[in-house]
Design a protein around this motif. Structure first.
Motif, mmCIF file in Angstrom:
data_model
loop_
_atom_site.group_PDB
_atom_site.id
_atom_site.type_symbol
_atom_site.label_atom_id
_atom_site.label_comp_id
_atom_site.label_asym_id
_atom_site.label_seq_id
_atom_site.Cartn_x
_atom_site.Cartn_y
_atom_site.Cartn_z
ATOM 1 N N LEU B 126 0.925 -1.340 -0.026
ATOM 2 C CA LEU B 126 0.144 0.196 -0.086
ATOM 3 C C LEU B 126 0.861 1.320 0.004
ATOM 4 O O LEU B 126 1.745 1.194 0.849
ATOM 5 C CB LEU B 126 -0.963 -0.167 1.271
ATOM 6 N N GLU B 127 0.579 2.099 -0.758
ATOM 7 C CA GLU B 127 1.394 3.117 -1.284
ATOM 8 C C GLU B 127 1.414 4.376 -0.076
ATOM 9 O O GLU B 127 2.185 5.561 -0.234
ATOM 10 C CB GLU B 127 1.176 3.735 -2.485
ATOM 11 N N GLU B 128 0.492 4.456 0.599
ATOM 12 C CA GLU B 128 0.115 5.361 1.652
ATOM 13 C C GLU B 128 -0.702 5.021 2.948
ATOM 14 O O GLU B 128 -1.204 3.914 2.761
ATOM 15 C CB GLU B 128 -0.444 6.610 1.260
ATOM 16 N N PRO B 129 -0.696 5.503 4.093
ATOM 17 C CA PRO B 129 -1.613 4.912 5.215
ATOM 18 C C PRO B 129 -3.121 4.765 4.909
ATOM 19 O O PRO B 129 -3.526 5.526 3.965
ATOM 20 C CB PRO B 129 -1.456 6.099 6.284
ATOM 21 N N VAL B 130 -3.646 3.896 5.504
ATOM 22 C CA VAL B 130 -5.003 3.605 5.278
ATOM 23 C C VAL B 130 -5.911 4.744 5.700
ATOM 24 O O VAL B 130 -5.766 5.525 6.735
ATOM 25 C CB VAL B 130 -5.551 2.456 6.200
ATOM 26 N N ARG B 131 -6.933 5.358 4.679
ATOM 27 C CA ARG B 131 -7.827 6.464 5.129
ATOM 28 C C ARG B 131 -9.171 5.880 5.808
ATOM 29 O O ARG B 131 -9.563 5.117 5.818
ATOM 30 C CB ARG B 131 -8.010 7.194 3.937
ATOM 31 N N SER B 132 -10.065 7.183 6.039
ATOM 32 C CA SER B 132 -11.055 6.950 6.385
ATOM 33 C C SER B 132 -11.970 6.864 5.517
ATOM 34 O O SER B 132 -11.711 7.342 4.336
ATOM 35 C CB SER B 132 -11.499 8.099 7.523
ATOM 36 N N MET B 133 -13.128 6.256 5.609
ATOM 37 C CA MET B 133 -14.272 6.137 4.413
ATOM 38 C C MET B 133 -14.787 7.274 3.968
ATOM 39 O O MET B 133 -15.145 7.612 2.835
ATOM 40 C CB MET B 133 -15.399 5.238 4.936
ATOM 41 N N ARG B 134 -14.881 8.253 4.886
ATOM 42 C CA ARG B 134 -15.333 9.779 4.523
ATOM 43 C C ARG B 134 -14.300 10.303 3.385
ATOM 44 O O ARG B 134 -14.751 11.097 2.620
ATOM 45 C CB ARG B 134 -15.135 10.800 5.752
ATOM 46 N N GLU B 135 -12.989 9.757 2.997
ATOM 47 C CA GLU B 135 -12.221 10.374 2.244
ATOM 48 C C GLU B 135 -12.263 9.768 1.088
ATOM 49 O O GLU B 135 -11.854 10.041 0.064
ATOM 50 C CB GLU B 135 -10.720 10.208 2.651
ATOM 51 N N LEU B 136 -12.971 8.707 0.855
ATOM 52 C CA LEU B 136 -13.196 7.799 -0.381
ATOM 53 C C LEU B 136 -13.768 8.703 -1.621
ATOM 54 O O LEU B 136 -13.086 8.724 -2.648
ATOM 55 C CB LEU B 136 -14.057 6.574 -0.360
ATOM 56 N N LYS B 137 -14.644 9.425 -1.346
ATOM 57 C CA LYS B 137 -15.422 10.147 -2.448
ATOM 58 C C LYS B 137 -14.267 11.436 -3.007
ATOM 59 O O LYS B 137 -14.158 11.524 -4.175
ATOM 60 C CB LYS B 137 -16.778 11.094 -2.195
ATOM 61 N N PRO B 138 -13.906 12.179 -1.934
ATOM 62 C CA PRO B 138 -12.890 13.147 -2.496
ATOM 63 C C PRO B 138 -11.860 12.621 -3.183
ATOM 64 O O PRO B 138 -11.305 13.030 -4.128
ATOM 65 C CB PRO B 138 -12.614 13.861 -1.210
ATOM 66 N N TYR B 139 -11.119 11.444 -2.700
ATOM 67 C CA TYR B 139 -10.050 10.791 -3.335
ATOM 68 C C TYR B 139 -10.139 10.356 -4.615
ATOM 69 O O TYR B 139 -9.323 10.752 -5.646
ATOM 70 C CB TYR B 139 -9.718 9.458 -2.377
ATOM 71 N N LEU B 140 -11.255 9.811 -5.108
ATOM 72 C CA LEU B 140 -11.678 9.281 -6.242
ATOM 73 C C LEU B 140 -12.127 10.461 -7.389
ATOM 74 O O LEU B 140 -11.780 10.404 -8.542
ATOM 75 C CB LEU B 140 -12.896 8.233 -6.291
ATOM 76 N N ALA B 141 -12.311 11.661 -6.747
ATOM 77 C CA ALA B 141 -12.610 12.565 -7.471
ATOM 78 C C ALA B 141 -11.399 13.424 -8.115
ATOM 79 O O ALA B 141 -11.375 13.920 -9.077
ATOM 80 C CB ALA B 141 -13.448 13.736 -6.807
ATOM 81 N N LYS B 142 -10.326 13.397 -7.088
ATOM 82 C CA LYS B 142 -9.108 13.816 -7.414
ATOM 83 C C LYS B 142 -8.133 12.979 -8.379
ATOM 84 O O LYS B 142 -7.146 13.431 -8.987
ATOM 85 C CB LYS B 142 -8.449 14.124 -6.180
ATOM 86 N N ASN B 143 -8.335 11.608 -7.849
ATOM 87 C CA ASN B 143 -7.484 10.694 -8.503
ATOM 88 C C ASN B 143 -7.853 9.915 -9.638
ATOM 89 O O ASN B 143 -8.873 9.281 -9.412
ATOM 90 C CB ASN B 143 -6.711 9.783 -7.445
ATOM 91 N N GLN B 144 -7.355 9.599 -10.626
ATOM 92 C CA GLN B 144 -7.782 8.526 -11.664
ATOM 93 C C GLN B 144 -7.564 7.273 -11.349
ATOM 94 O O GLN B 144 -6.388 6.678 -11.094
ATOM 95 C CB GLN B 144 -7.028 8.726 -13.039
ATOM 96 N N VAL B 145 -8.719 6.562 -10.755
ATOM 97 C CA VAL B 145 -8.671 5.132 -10.543
ATOM 98 C C VAL B 145 -9.597 4.041 -11.217
ATOM 99 O O VAL B 145 -10.864 4.944 -11.316
ATOM 100 C CB VAL B 145 -8.950 4.984 -8.989
ATOM 101 N N GLN B 146 -9.353 3.271 -11.599
ATOM 102 C CA GLN B 146 -10.191 2.537 -12.540
ATOM 103 C C GLN B 146 -10.754 1.188 -11.926
ATOM 104 O O GLN B 146 -11.838 0.851 -12.201
ATOM 105 C CB GLN B 146 -9.245 1.958 -13.823
ATOM 106 N N LEU B 147 -10.056 0.731 -10.976
ATOM 107 C CA LEU B 147 -10.403 -0.344 -10.322
ATOM 108 C C LEU B 147 -10.560 -0.270 -8.889
ATOM 109 O O LEU B 147 -9.446 0.276 -8.108
ATOM 110 C CB LEU B 147 -9.107 -1.511 -10.565
ATOM 111 N N ALA B 148 -11.518 -0.675 -8.086
ATOM 112 C CA ALA B 148 -11.728 -0.743 -6.894
ATOM 113 C C ALA B 148 -11.742 -2.417 -6.286
ATOM 114 O O ALA B 148 -12.668 -3.058 -6.890
ATOM 115 C CB ALA B 148 -13.034 -0.081 -6.289
#
Lengths: 208, 208
Positions: B126-148
């Motif tokens: 894992l490239e960084e520490p585990v985040r809270s679920m609240r950060e999921l939406k903002p993270y996906l809005a900022k980062n290009q991720v294809q696969l969950a």
């Protein structure tokens, strides 16, 4: 009954999981139409599948309890199945903690690991602390165990399998990305985690 | 190329895993006979399968490096695939630690969990520490991720899936024993762990 195809058995397992869910929610009956939507097959295929279990529809759909019991008989899970786990790392621990197995009668009687730090610890539904690998052979000689779950590194899979086979284990459920060779009288089920990811990658790269 | 069947894709994935193993061991060539034994199919089926990738035998068998590269192209894994993990419990941690994914270019950019005790911790690749679920939406809005990758409890699967779909995730790899509904343009791959165990139970109880 004639031997059933792997696909049929997998479908029954999938129905079964859904029915367990319905039963938990207190549902008494279920329609073939509802099962068809869940299974993503036609209602007539559902009726053919369930007809093979000699369960018919009466009145309003199928009786959930009767259907569940027949599926348990068919799948051979209407009794307690004692298992051992080889490899109590993170994946092994996840399996020990999984209540779905426990509630279906699959019990981890013992777990074994080469890592001394894990030995003596207990996890989830494991019935006693993790043992050292040296205890595997004597344990299997003393206890009736049908099923072994492998969650070891790929390099160890064949060697551990050979010990299990020599100890008259009947079934091996292998999570490692290396498929061991077993004699014909031993049932081997490999969980294809890597293949699943590669298939997903293929579908993703062909979906755009 | 015409669309390939799921079975064909799975076979290619299985060849690919074996070839990776051969390559690691330094093998330069492989015979269709050897692949046939590993795959448990006929050598002519092997030649048909590999012929579809436009890879022929020349001299002594197939060139391992060429075959591996063609399979990577076919499977769409010849590039880095950024993934996120939802659910960093024991199963999630096992996936984060699995080097097979990392070496094939599948990288966990971030992981999310509702458990505050897991947040801030790092595991495996894992490239960084585990985040809270609240950060999921903002993270996906900022980062290009294809696969969950979903390793959450069955009760949370659909709700998390809905967030992922709304955030334009293209592919979901689901380990939970509940299969979520997704729109047609999202690729869903369920790992059938329970079905695998039930199939093993069936084969065991019918093998005696």
């Amino acid at each position: 009954m004639e031997p059933c195809s792997d696909l049929y058995i997998r479908r029954i397992a999938k129905y079964y999981r859904y029915l367990s869910h319905l039963k938990q929610r207190g549902a008494l009956r279920v329609l073939s139409d509802e099962l068809a939507v869940y299974m993503n097959i036609s209602p007539s295929q559902v009726r053919t599948d369930l007809g093979k279990l000699a369960v018919g529809q009466s009145g309003y759909g199928y009786n959930v309890a009767v259907l569940t019991t027949e599926m348990e008989k068919f799948l051979g899970i209407n009794k307690i199945n004692k298992m051992v786990l080889i490899g109590a790392g993170k994946l092994g621990q996840a399996l020990l903690c999984y209540e779905g197995f426990y509630h279906k009668g699959f019990r981890f009687g013992a777990a074994f690991d080469i890592n001394p730090k894990l030995q003596g610890k207990t996890f989830g539904f494991l019935e006693e602390p993790v043992r050292s690998m040296r205890e595997l052979k004597p344990y299997l000689a003393k206890n009736q165990v049908q099923l072994a779950v492998l969650a070891v590194i790929p390099e160890s899979v064949q060697a551990v399998t050979d010990i299990l086979v020599a100890s008259k284990i009947k079934g091996i459920w292998n999570f490692a990305p290396y498929y061991p060779k077993v004699p014909e009288n031993v049932v081997l089920e490999n969980v294809h985690i890597q293949e699943s990811l590669l298939q997903l990658a293929y579908r993703l790269s062909n979906s755009n």
